[in-house]
Design a protein around this motif. Sequence first.
Motif, PDB file in Angstrom:
ATOM      1  N   ALA A 168       0.818  -1.205   0.000  1.00 17.89           N
ATOM      2  CA  ALA A 168       0.000   0.000   0.000  1.00 17.89           C
ATOM      3  C   ALA A 168       0.858   1.264   0.000  1.00 17.89           C
ATOM      4  N   GLU A 169       1.979   1.260   0.741  1.00 12.93           N
ATOM      5  CA  GLU A 169       2.809   2.452   0.857  1.00 12.93           C
ATOM      6  C   GLU A 169       4.182   2.300   0.205  1.00 12.93           C
ATOM      7  N   ILE A 170       4.609   1.062   0.027  1.00 11.01           N
ATOM      8  CA  ILE A 170       5.927   0.834  -0.537  1.00 11.01           C
ATOM      9  C   ILE A 170       5.928  -0.454  -1.348  1.00 11.01           C
ATOM     10  N   SER A 171       6.676  -0.454  -2.436  1.00  6.76           N
ATOM     11  CA  SER A 171       6.849  -1.658  -3.237  1.00  6.76           C
ATOM     12  C   SER A 171       8.311  -2.076  -3.189  1.00  6.76           C
ATOM     13  N   VAL A 172       8.541  -3.379  -3.185  1.00  4.72           N
ATOM     14  CA  VAL A 172       9.889  -3.927  -3.131  1.00  4.72           C
ATOM     15  C   VAL A 172      10.102  -4.800  -4.361  1.00  4.72           C
ATOM     16  N   SER A 173      11.246  -4.639  -5.006  1.00  4.54           N
ATOM     17  CA  SER A 173      11.568  -5.489  -6.152  1.00  4.54           C
ATOM     18  C   SER A 173      12.779  -6.343  -5.812  1.00  4.54           C
ATOM     19  N   PHE A 174      12.875  -7.508  -6.479  1.00  2.00           N
ATOM     20  CA  PHE A 174      13.947  -8.457  -6.180  1.00  2.00           C
ATOM     21  C   PHE A 174      14.469  -9.079  -7.461  1.00  2.00           C
ATOM     22  N   PHE A 222      15.960 -11.139   5.886  1.00  2.00           N
ATOM     23  CA  PHE A 222      15.273 -12.071   6.787  1.00  2.00           C
ATOM     24  C   PHE A 222      15.677 -11.841   8.244  1.00  2.00           C
ATOM     25  N   LEU A 223      16.957 -11.596   8.483  1.00  4.42           N
ATOM     26  CA  LEU A 223      17.426 -11.437   9.857  1.00  4.42           C
ATOM     27  C   LEU A 223      16.897 -10.167  10.510  1.00  4.42           C
ATOM     28  N   ASP A 229       3.373  -5.065   3.280  1.00  2.00           N
ATOM     29  CA  ASP A 229       2.418  -4.440   4.203  1.00  2.00           C
ATOM     30  C   ASP A 229       2.575  -4.935   5.640  1.00  2.00           C
ATOM     31  N   ASN A 230       3.585  -5.757   5.893  1.00  2.00           N
ATOM     32  CA  ASN A 230       3.758  -6.340   7.226  1.00  2.00           C
ATOM     33  C   ASN A 230       4.672  -5.540   8.137  1.00  2.00           C
ATOM     34  N   ALA A 231       5.096  -4.349   7.695  1.00  2.00           N
ATOM     35  CA  ALA A 231       5.927  -3.476   8.518  1.00  2.00           C
ATOM     36  C   ALA A 231       5.793  -2.058   7.981  1.00  2.00           C
ATOM     37  N   PRO A 232       6.099  -1.049   8.786  1.00  2.00           N
ATOM     38  CA  PRO A 232       6.060   0.337   8.289  1.00  2.00           C
ATOM     39  C   PRO A 232       7.001   0.529   7.099  1.00  2.00           C
ATOM     40  N   ALA A 233       6.565   1.365   6.175  1.00  2.00           N
ATOM     41  CA  ALA A 233       7.328   1.572   4.943  1.00  2.00           C
ATOM     42  C   ALA A 233       8.745   2.050   5.225  1.00  2.00           C
ATOM     43  N   GLU A 234       8.931   2.928   6.206  1.00  2.00           N
ATOM     44  CA  GLU A 234      10.266   3.444   6.495  1.00  2.00           C
ATOM     45  C   GLU A 234      11.197   2.352   7.023  1.00  2.00           C
ATOM     46  N   GLU A 235      10.649   1.415   7.790  1.00  2.00           N
ATOM     47  CA  GLU A 235      11.471   0.301   8.288  1.00  2.00           C
ATOM     48  C   GLU A 235      11.923  -0.583   7.122  1.00  2.00           C
ATOM     49  N   ALA A 270      12.221   0.353   3.954  1.00  2.00           N
ATOM     50  CA  ALA A 270      13.193   1.104   3.152  1.00  2.00           C
ATOM     51  C   ALA A 270      14.575   1.075   3.804  1.00  2.00           C
ATOM     52  N   ALA A 271      14.613   1.247   5.131  1.00  2.00           N
ATOM     53  CA  ALA A 271      15.892   1.234   5.849  1.00  2.00           C
ATOM     54  C   ALA A 271      16.574  -0.122   5.714  1.00  2.00           C
ATOM     55  N   MET A 272      15.800  -1.201   5.777  1.00  2.00           N
ATOM     56  CA  MET A 272      16.386  -2.529   5.647  1.00  2.00           C
ATOM     57  C   MET A 272      16.912  -2.751   4.234  1.00  2.00           C
ATOM     58  N   VAL A 273      16.117  -2.371   3.228  1.00  2.00           N
ATOM     59  CA  VAL A 273      16.523  -2.589   1.839  1.00  2.00           C
ATOM     60  C   VAL A 273      17.835  -1.868   1.547  1.00  2.00           C
ATOM     61  N   ARG A 274      18.043  -0.717   2.162  1.00  2.00           N
ATOM     62  CA  ARG A 274      19.300   0.019   1.953  1.00  2.00           C
ATOM     63  C   ARG A 274      20.508  -0.768   2.438  1.00  2.00           C
ATOM     64  N   THR A 275      20.299  -1.771   3.296  1.00  2.00           N
ATOM     65  CA  THR A 275      21.424  -2.575   3.795  1.00  2.00           C
ATOM     66  C   THR A 275      21.720  -3.772   2.893  1.00  2.00           C
TER      67      THR A 275
END
Length: 210
Positions: free
Chosen positions: A9-15, A27-28, A45-51, A53-58
């Motif tokens: 709803a607020e963020i999309s993730v691609s892989f 995963f960790l 949708d299982n976590a806030p969008a900012e969280e 985004a912060a994880m994906v940056r890692t």
Amino acid sequence: MGRKVYEGAEISVSFDMKRCIHARNCFLKLPDVFDPAQRPWVQPDNAPAEEIAAMVRTCPSGALQFSYADGRDEAAPKINRIAVLENGPLAVAGAVSVDGGEAETRVTLCRCGLSKNKPYCDYSHVDAGFEATGEPKAEVSGQVEESGGSLAALRIPDGPLKVEGNVELTTGTGHKMGQVGKAFLCRCGASKNKPFCDGSHKAVGFKDPV
């Protein structure tokens, strides 16, 4: 298999599976969102969008990327960095263009010479038992004062990786080796002056005609 998008709803993730080096940060850090045992394995949708985004940056390889529903994408860091990972690839963060492609913010580039997805790392170094320190004492020449802006990484046919643009070189643990505006980095796995090229690709018959 190309890049797959998981929309929220607020963020999309691609892989992109071909770019994954199995760092497992996703995963960790956010198992409620990234769980390979579930289908779909990414649930934005299982976590806030900012969280998220912060994880994906890692994600060092850029296999995971994100975009907000309002159109915002990930911004490149202000300092370009190339980190030499222990027994593994070169982790590049910045506004980097690889082989003339569109600029990305995170890529991992092969330095063992065995990847089937050159110039990107595909985890072949693990299967081959590649060993190379992540704490090199290689001498850095051609120092520059800046370390931001655009960065280009270009494969030299059957040779090294040519990097042009201000960038900070670090060891895997973050120790600063120096800042350069141009460097030729080993990608055959045989250099005795890693991460820099020393011409060993000729002696070992490294082939990647690009």
